[in-house]
Motif scaffolding. Sequence first.
Motif, PDB file in Angstrom:
ATOM      1  N   PHE A  91      16.333  -6.487  -2.625  1.00 61.89           N
ATOM      2  CA  PHE A  91      15.339  -6.334  -1.563  1.00 61.89           C
ATOM      3  C   PHE A  91      15.782  -7.114  -0.327  1.00 61.89           C
ATOM      4  N   SER A  92      15.468  -6.564   0.820  1.00 60.08           N
ATOM      5  CA  SER A  92      15.707  -7.279   2.071  1.00 60.08           C
ATOM      6  C   SER A  92      14.490  -7.096   2.967  1.00 60.08           C
ATOM      7  N   LYS A  93      14.250  -8.090   3.826  1.00 56.32           N
ATOM      8  CA  LYS A  93      13.094  -8.059   4.716  1.00 56.32           C
ATOM      9  C   LYS A  93      13.510  -7.660   6.121  1.00 56.32           C
ATOM     10  N   LEU A  94      12.690  -6.827   6.746  1.00 58.65           N
ATOM     11  CA  LEU A  94      12.883  -6.558   8.160  1.00 58.65           C
ATOM     12  C   LEU A  94      12.549  -7.819   8.951  1.00 58.65           C
ATOM     13  N   PRO A  95      13.263  -8.081  10.025  1.00 63.77           N
ATOM     14  CA  PRO A  95      12.880  -9.223  10.866  1.00 63.77           C
ATOM     15  C   PRO A  95      11.515  -8.953  11.479  1.00 63.77           C
ATOM     16  N   LYS A  96      10.886  -9.985  11.976  1.00 66.65           N
ATOM     17  CA  LYS A  96       9.578  -9.825  12.594  1.00 66.65           C
ATOM     18  C   LYS A  96       9.672  -9.959  14.109  1.00 66.65           C
ATOM     19  N   SER A  97       8.739  -9.297  14.756  1.00 63.86           N
ATOM     20  CA  SER A  97       8.640  -9.402  16.201  1.00 63.86           C
ATOM     21  C   SER A  97       8.299 -10.835  16.581  1.00 63.86           C
ATOM     22  N   ARG A 129       0.803  -1.222   0.000  1.00 62.11           N
ATOM     23  CA  ARG A 129       0.000   0.000   0.000  1.00 62.11           C
ATOM     24  C   ARG A 129       0.837   1.274   0.000  1.00 62.11           C
ATOM     25  N   LYS A 130       1.853   1.345   0.855  1.00 60.65           N
ATOM     26  CA  LYS A 130       2.621   2.590   0.936  1.00 60.65           C
ATOM     27  C   LYS A 130       4.108   2.340   0.761  1.00 60.65           C
ATOM     28  N   ILE A 131       4.741   3.265   0.038  1.00 59.47           N
ATOM     29  CA  ILE A 131       6.180   3.207  -0.220  1.00 59.47           C
ATOM     30  C   ILE A 131       6.779   4.548   0.192  1.00 59.47           C
ATOM     31  N   ARG A 132       7.723   4.497   1.109  1.00 57.80           N
ATOM     32  CA  ARG A 132       8.400   5.711   1.568  1.00 57.80           C
ATOM     33  C   ARG A 132       9.902   5.566   1.355  1.00 57.80           C
ATOM     34  N   LYS A 133      10.635   6.646   1.630  1.00 60.74           N
ATOM     35  CA  LYS A 133      12.094   6.610   1.559  1.00 60.74           C
ATOM     36  C   LYS A 133      12.681   6.743   2.954  1.00 60.74           C
ATOM     37  N   ASP A 134      13.773   5.996   3.218  1.00 59.97           N
ATOM     38  CA  ASP A 134      14.443   6.161   4.498  1.00 59.97           C
ATOM     39  C   ASP A 134      15.434   7.323   4.390  1.00 59.97           C
ATOM     40  N   LYS A 135      16.211   7.565   5.423  1.00 57.18           N
ATOM     41  CA  LYS A 135      17.107   8.723   5.455  1.00 57.18           C
ATOM     42  C   LYS A 135      18.184   8.665   4.384  1.00 57.18           C
ATOM     43  N   GLU A 136      18.500   7.461   3.902  1.00 54.39           N
ATOM     44  CA  GLU A 136      19.527   7.292   2.876  1.00 54.39           C
ATOM     45  C   GLU A 136      18.947   7.242   1.472  1.00 54.39           C
ATOM     46  N   GLY A 137      17.647   7.392   1.380  1.00 57.96           N
ATOM     47  CA  GLY A 137      17.011   7.384   0.074  1.00 57.96           C
ATOM     48  C   GLY A 137      16.603   6.016  -0.419  1.00 57.96           C
ATOM     49  N   ASN A 138      16.786   4.986   0.411  1.00 57.60           N
ATOM     50  CA  ASN A 138      16.318   3.653   0.046  1.00 57.60           C
ATOM     51  C   ASN A 138      14.798   3.594   0.198  1.00 57.60           C
ATOM     52  N   LEU A 139      14.175   2.672  -0.515  1.00 53.94           N
ATOM     53  CA  LEU A 139      12.720   2.552  -0.460  1.00 53.94           C
ATOM     54  C   LEU A 139      12.286   1.615   0.654  1.00 53.94           C
ATOM     55  N   LEU A 140      11.305   2.065   1.418  1.00 54.36           N
ATOM     56  CA  LEU A 140      10.733   1.286   2.506  1.00 54.36           C
ATOM     57  C   LEU A 140       9.301   0.951   2.109  1.00 54.36           C
ATOM     58  N   MET A 141       9.003  -0.350   1.984  1.00 53.71           N
ATOM     59  CA  MET A 141       7.724  -0.789   1.436  1.00 53.71           C
ATOM     60  C   MET A 141       6.921  -1.597   2.447  1.00 53.71           C
ATOM     61  N   ALA A 142       5.687  -1.172   2.667  1.00 51.65           N
ATOM     62  CA  ALA A 142       4.774  -1.923   3.538  1.00 51.65           C
ATOM     63  C   ALA A 142       4.037  -2.922   2.668  1.00 51.65           C
ATOM     64  N   SER A 143       4.499  -4.173   2.672  1.00 50.25           N
ATOM     65  CA  SER A 143       3.965  -5.199   1.782  1.00 50.25           C
ATOM     66  C   SER A 143       3.227  -6.282   2.571  1.00 50.25           C
ATOM     67  N   PHE A 144       2.251  -5.858   3.341  1.00 45.94           N
ATOM     68  CA  PHE A 144       1.379  -6.690   4.150  1.00 45.94           C
ATOM     69  C   PHE A 144       2.154  -7.644   5.061  1.00 45.94           C
ATOM     70  N   THR A 145       2.534  -8.820   4.582  1.00 47.56           N
ATOM     71  CA  THR A 145       3.212  -9.778   5.447  1.00 47.56           C
ATOM     72  C   THR A 145       4.527  -9.226   5.982  1.00 47.56           C
ATOM     73  N   ASP A 146       5.277  -8.555   5.117  1.00 48.03           N
ATOM     74  CA  ASP A 146       6.604  -8.070   5.478  1.00 48.03           C
ATOM     75  C   ASP A 146       6.758  -6.585   5.203  1.00 48.03           C
ATOM     76  N   VAL A 147       7.833  -6.030   5.757  1.00 45.78           N
ATOM     77  CA  VAL A 147       8.283  -4.693   5.394  1.00 45.78           C
ATOM     78  C   VAL A 147       9.606  -4.867   4.660  1.00 45.78           C
ATOM     79  N   MET A 148       9.669  -4.331   3.449  1.00 44.80           N
ATOM     80  CA  MET A 148      10.829  -4.514   2.582  1.00 44.80           C
ATOM     81  C   MET A 148      11.660  -3.249   2.491  1.00 44.80           C
ATOM     82  N   LEU A 149      12.961  -3.443   2.300  1.00 42.66           N
ATOM     83  CA  LEU A 149      13.873  -2.340   2.053  1.00 42.66           C
ATOM     84  C   LEU A 149      14.550  -2.600   0.713  1.00 42.66           C
ATOM     85  N   TYR A 150      14.522  -1.603  -0.173  1.00 46.30           N
ATOM     86  CA  TYR A 150      15.160  -1.735  -1.484  1.00 46.30           C
ATOM     87  C   TYR A 150      16.252  -0.685  -1.609  1.00 46.30           C
TER      88      TYR A 150
END
Length: 378
Positions: free
Chosen positions: A104-110, A78-99
């Motif tokens: 692509f890499s996945k954030l670990p889960k709680s 649904r939403k794609i933002r940029k982090d402080k370094e300009g990489n893309l942060l993607m909210a992709s339902f199951t996971d949060v991705m960083l490009y």
Amino acid sequence: MMDLKLKGINKTEKMMKHLQPYTLLLLFILCFSCKKQDQKDQPKDDQQQSKSRSLNSIPTITEFDTLINPNAPDRITRKIRKDKEGNLLMASFTDVMLYDGISFSKLPKSEGIESFDAFDALEDSKGNIWIASTHYGVFRYDGKNFLHLTTDDGLAHNRTMDIHEDKAGNIWFGTEGGASRYDGKSFQNFTTKEGLPHNDVSTIIEDKTGKLWFGTRGGVSIYDGENFVNFTNKEGIPLLNGSEQLWRYDSKSFVNVRSIIEDRKGNIWLGGSDGLWKYDGSTFTNFTQQFVGYINEDSKGSIWLSHTINKSNKWGLSRYKEDSLLIDPTANPILISEGMLFGISEDKEGVIWIGTVDGILSYDGKTVNHFRDKEIEE
């Protein structure tokens, strides 16, 4: 007597033959004059409606190239933002991705969480990653540990759709039960009791003057730190009812506002059920009456939007180039999709990224790529 009648008839026929060209010319002049008068008397709202029809053009790109990239999002993004370094942060339902521009890499889960059910993700000024979940409240990841916050901790509602960090460092959440402000220790909630037009908050931004804008299912509200003021268009909002255009002149605000941005010039852009609107501080300009899901301004000052295509189930991505906004705003249809299109962002290379129901698309100015984690077996 018979001869006289025939002579009279012949004389009349000759007169009619001479009159026919003049009669046709007179009819043509009358028709042309009426058409010009109709155009002159055309209501301003009809003229405004014709301007907004530019989005109805069918985009030229309908087929996408598939690119295989490990860990690429394959769920609704649904939403794609940029982090402080300009990489893309993607909210992709199951996971949060960083490009990072390559992979692509996945954030670990709680612990105990198999899916974030992520709607939004944002990196704050301290480097924490915040995740808004459609079911589980919010998560904060500091690079090592997770903090999980829910209604038990004071959050207004566990369905959260938007995250914003204000200039003071407070983290705001748009939820289904109002807006929640987190100061690092506790929540303060804002609902219709405090002045919001609706408790279902879709988007929150802060303008250059420090005022907060809230887009809700019921309208738009501006918060100056003390009071909420409902934001209305006094000129009327055009609504489509079948083939007829209706104008609403009342105190009700914009309906179902999904996206709000402030561009580099300080204009406020609103997108939702009432279409795409720009507010320059004094006047309103309507660009389309199609439903608008998300808005983004790129590095060149062009405005991008994801929107419906007429009354079909199809969605489009369109762009208003920065130079056209000053003279004759015309949308450039980029692509058409069979499914919904969501958040829009631009990466460090100027490539436009768009969230979809099954992952993400990228547009480099020539081609549209659909990223996949792996080949799909037919």
